[in-house]
Motif scaffolding. Structure first.
Motif, PDB file in Angstrom:
ATOM      1  N   THR A 116       0.935  -1.144   0.051  1.00 38.80           N
ATOM      2  CA  THR A 116      -0.079  -0.110  -0.077  1.00 38.80           C
ATOM      3  C   THR A 116       0.887   1.301   0.022  1.00 38.80           C
ATOM      4  OG1 THR A 116      -1.566  -1.218   1.346  1.00 38.80           O
ATOM      5  CG2 THR A 116      -1.894   1.145   1.149  1.00 38.80           C
ATOM      6  N   GLN A 117       1.952   1.215   1.016  1.00 41.04           N
ATOM      7  CA  GLN A 117       2.885   2.441   1.083  1.00 41.04           C
ATOM      8  C   GLN A 117       3.814   2.517  -0.310  1.00 41.04           C
ATOM      9  OE1 GLN A 117       5.221   1.589   4.367  1.00 41.04           O
ATOM     10  NE2 GLN A 117       6.929   2.665   3.474  1.00 41.04           N
ATOM     11  N   MET A 118       3.853   1.535  -0.973  1.00 43.85           N
ATOM     12  CA  MET A 118       4.858   1.702  -2.259  1.00 43.85           C
ATOM     13  C   MET A 118       3.730   2.071  -3.214  1.00 43.85           C
ATOM     14  SD  MET A 118       6.808  -1.825  -2.368  1.00 43.85           S
ATOM     15  CE  MET A 118       7.357  -1.680  -3.883  1.00 43.85           C
ATOM     16  N   ILE A 119       2.680   1.748  -3.457  1.00 42.24           N
ATOM     17  CA  ILE A 119       1.663   2.207  -4.430  1.00 42.24           C
ATOM     18  C   ILE A 119       1.358   3.552  -4.307  1.00 42.24           C
ATOM     19  CG2 ILE A 119      -0.477   2.030  -5.464  1.00 42.24           C
ATOM     20  CD1 ILE A 119      -0.576  -1.100  -4.650  1.00 42.24           C
ATOM     21  N   GLU A 120       0.985   4.022  -2.922  1.00 37.12           N
ATOM     22  CA  GLU A 120       0.700   5.226  -2.809  1.00 37.12           C
ATOM     23  C   GLU A 120       1.622   6.352  -2.742  1.00 37.12           C
ATOM     24  OE1 GLU A 120      -2.183   5.334   0.451  1.00 37.12           O
ATOM     25  OE2 GLU A 120      -3.709   4.295  -0.656  1.00 37.12           O
ATOM     26  N   GLY A 121       3.050   5.661  -2.156  1.00 32.62           N
ATOM     27  CA  GLY A 121       4.024   6.604  -2.084  1.00 32.62           C
ATOM     28  C   GLY A 121       4.685   6.930  -3.414  1.00 32.62           C
ATOM     29  N   THR A 122       4.530   5.899  -4.508  1.00 30.36           N
ATOM     30  CA  THR A 122       5.396   6.194  -5.648  1.00 30.36           C
ATOM     31  C   THR A 122       4.397   6.777  -6.451  1.00 30.36           C
ATOM     32  OG1 THR A 122       6.047   3.827  -5.309  1.00 30.36           O
ATOM     33  CG2 THR A 122       6.189   4.816  -7.630  1.00 30.36           C
ATOM     34  N   ALA A 123       3.225   6.702  -6.518  1.00 27.54           N
ATOM     35  CA  ALA A 123       2.080   7.473  -7.145  1.00 27.54           C
ATOM     36  C   ALA A 123       2.411   9.104  -6.770  1.00 27.54           C
ATOM     37  CB  ALA A 123       0.652   7.062  -7.041  1.00 27.54           C
ATOM     38  N   LYS A 124       2.169   9.120  -5.321  1.00 26.94           N
ATOM     39  CA  LYS A 124       2.264  10.530  -5.150  1.00 26.94           C
ATOM     40  C   LYS A 124       3.583  11.404  -5.606  1.00 26.94           C
ATOM     41  CE  LYS A 124       1.366  13.483  -1.278  1.00 26.94           C
ATOM     42  NZ  LYS A 124       1.403  13.268   0.154  1.00 26.94           N
ATOM     43  N   LYS A 125       4.544  10.762  -5.477  1.00 23.80           N
ATOM     44  CA  LYS A 125       5.810  11.016  -5.829  1.00 23.80           C
ATOM     45  C   LYS A 125       6.064  11.349  -7.373  1.00 23.80           C
ATOM     46  CE  LYS A 125      10.489  10.033  -3.930  1.00 23.80           C
ATOM     47  NZ  LYS A 125      11.254   8.751  -3.515  1.00 23.80           N
ATOM     48  N   GLU A 126       5.232  10.656  -8.096  1.00 18.80           N
ATOM     49  CA  GLU A 126       5.364  10.537  -9.639  1.00 18.80           C
ATOM     50  C   GLU A 126       4.048  11.531 -10.120  1.00 18.80           C
ATOM     51  OE1 GLU A 126       7.610   9.306 -11.555  1.00 18.80           O
ATOM     52  OE2 GLU A 126       8.677   8.950  -9.691  1.00 18.80           O
ATOM     53  N   GLY A 127       3.397  12.016  -9.207  1.00 17.70           N
ATOM     54  CA  GLY A 127       2.331  13.198  -9.517  1.00 17.70           C
ATOM     55  C   GLY A 127       0.959  12.436 -10.090  1.00 17.70           C
ATOM     56  N   ILE A 128       0.956  11.256  -9.674  1.00 15.58           N
ATOM     57  CA  ILE A 128      -0.313  10.527 -10.133  1.00 15.58           C
ATOM     58  C   ILE A 128      -1.178  10.257  -8.857  1.00 15.58           C
ATOM     59  CG2 ILE A 128      -1.024   8.270 -11.067  1.00 15.58           C
ATOM     60  CD1 ILE A 128       1.885   7.910 -12.225  1.00 15.58           C
ATOM     61  N   GLU A 129      -2.401  10.828  -9.052  1.00 14.25           N
ATOM     62  CA  GLU A 129      -3.275  11.035  -8.025  1.00 14.25           C
ATOM     63  C   GLU A 129      -4.217   9.662  -7.843  1.00 14.25           C
ATOM     64  OE1 GLU A 129      -5.548  14.388  -7.692  1.00 14.25           O
ATOM     65  OE2 GLU A 129      -3.858  15.814  -8.311  1.00 14.25           O
TER      66      GLU A 129
END
Ligand code: URA
Ligand code: SF4
Length: 263
Positions: free
Chosen positions: A137-150
């Protein structure tokens, strides 16, 4: 059943990646204590390569055989859950508390596939809620956020190859993967995501049909039917403290699949 409808059945199940149909004992006199009646192909690979579908169909078996009902091609996840029911199709049912079917958006453009439920998942009936799940969960949400994907975890779909917890968290056996994998394929057909992310070797094998180790397959694109599949490490593997390189690689793989799906 006439030859046309038998062919329709076989093609439909072959398209789902199913190669073995099991004959129920007692329906017809058994010539030998045969366990399985392979009808579609001899090799045990779980996923049928597209090209194989062009091969001539084998002649119908000489004895009557009970075929599973032909599922409609546009079935919903709810219909699949109903068909699964209180499933006892493989030995894994004996040790389970709850069937872990899947969670998330039924229209998700991205599906993550793990191996099978662990203790926490078995208790709650929800995939990836234990330690590995929290990391995922942390990887999906963290990576998305960092990459500007909401996106958040609720916007994707998460499930496993087998829906019941294997004893002592052992790897699912090939027959368990083949039996329960039919439900995974039906889930994937119902969702029709833009991409699939296979977590770890077991999911990679079940979804792509390739048998190389995960270190060889990770970071590369494969296919399930016409859907692109990215293979990466299982989050449980990343939890081991000496796997810092793998962790970095998994973040790279995740970035790749997220940009492919959401850009
Ligand atoms: N590991 C898996 O493969 N799946 C889960 O749901 C949890 C842990
Ligand atoms: Fe049924 Fe799958 Fe559970 Fe086996 S693992 S009993 S096939 S739901």
């Amino acid at each position: 059943m006439n030859a046309d409808s038998l062919r329709q059945y076989l093609e439909f199940y072959q398209d789902l990646g199913i190669k073995t149909l099991y004959r129920r004992p007692g329906l017809v006199p058994e010539p030998a204590p045969a366990v399985a009646a392979p009808v579609a192909a001899a090799e045990p690979e779980i996923v049928t390569p597209r090209a194989a579908q062009a091969e001539p169909q084998p002649a119908p078996p000489p004895t009557a055989m009970e075929l599973p009902p032909l599922a409609p091609p546009d079935e919903t996840l709810l219909q699949i859950i109903q068909d699964l029911g209180e499933c006892t199709r493989c030995r894994l049912h004996t040790g389970r508390n709850k069937i872990v079917f899947g969670v998330g958006d039924p229209k998700a453009p991205l599906v993550f596939v793990g191996e099978g439920p662990g203790a926490d998942e078995d208790a709650q009936g929800i995939p990836f809620v234990g330690r590995a799940g929290q990391l995922l969960t942390q990887m999906i949400e963290g990576t998305a956020k960092k990459e500007g994907i909401e996106i958040l975890r609720k916007d994707i779909y998460i499930c496993n190859v087998v829906k019941c917890r294997p004893p002592e968290n052992r790897t699912p056996e090939p027959d368990e993967m083949e039996i329960c994998g039919q439900f995974l394929y039906r889930q994937l057909s119902a969702i029709r995501p833009k991409a699939i992310c296979a977590l770890g070797g077991t999911a990679a094998r079940a979804v792509t049909g390739h048998k190389e180790g995960v270190t060889k397959m990770r970071g590369k694109w494969f296919q399930w039917r016409d859907i692109p599949v990215m293979v990466t490490y299982h989050p449980s593997y990343l939890l081991r403290p000496y796997n810092q390189d793998a962790k970095r690689e998994a973040w790279e793989d995740l970035k790749k699949v997220l940009h492919f799906v959401y850009d």
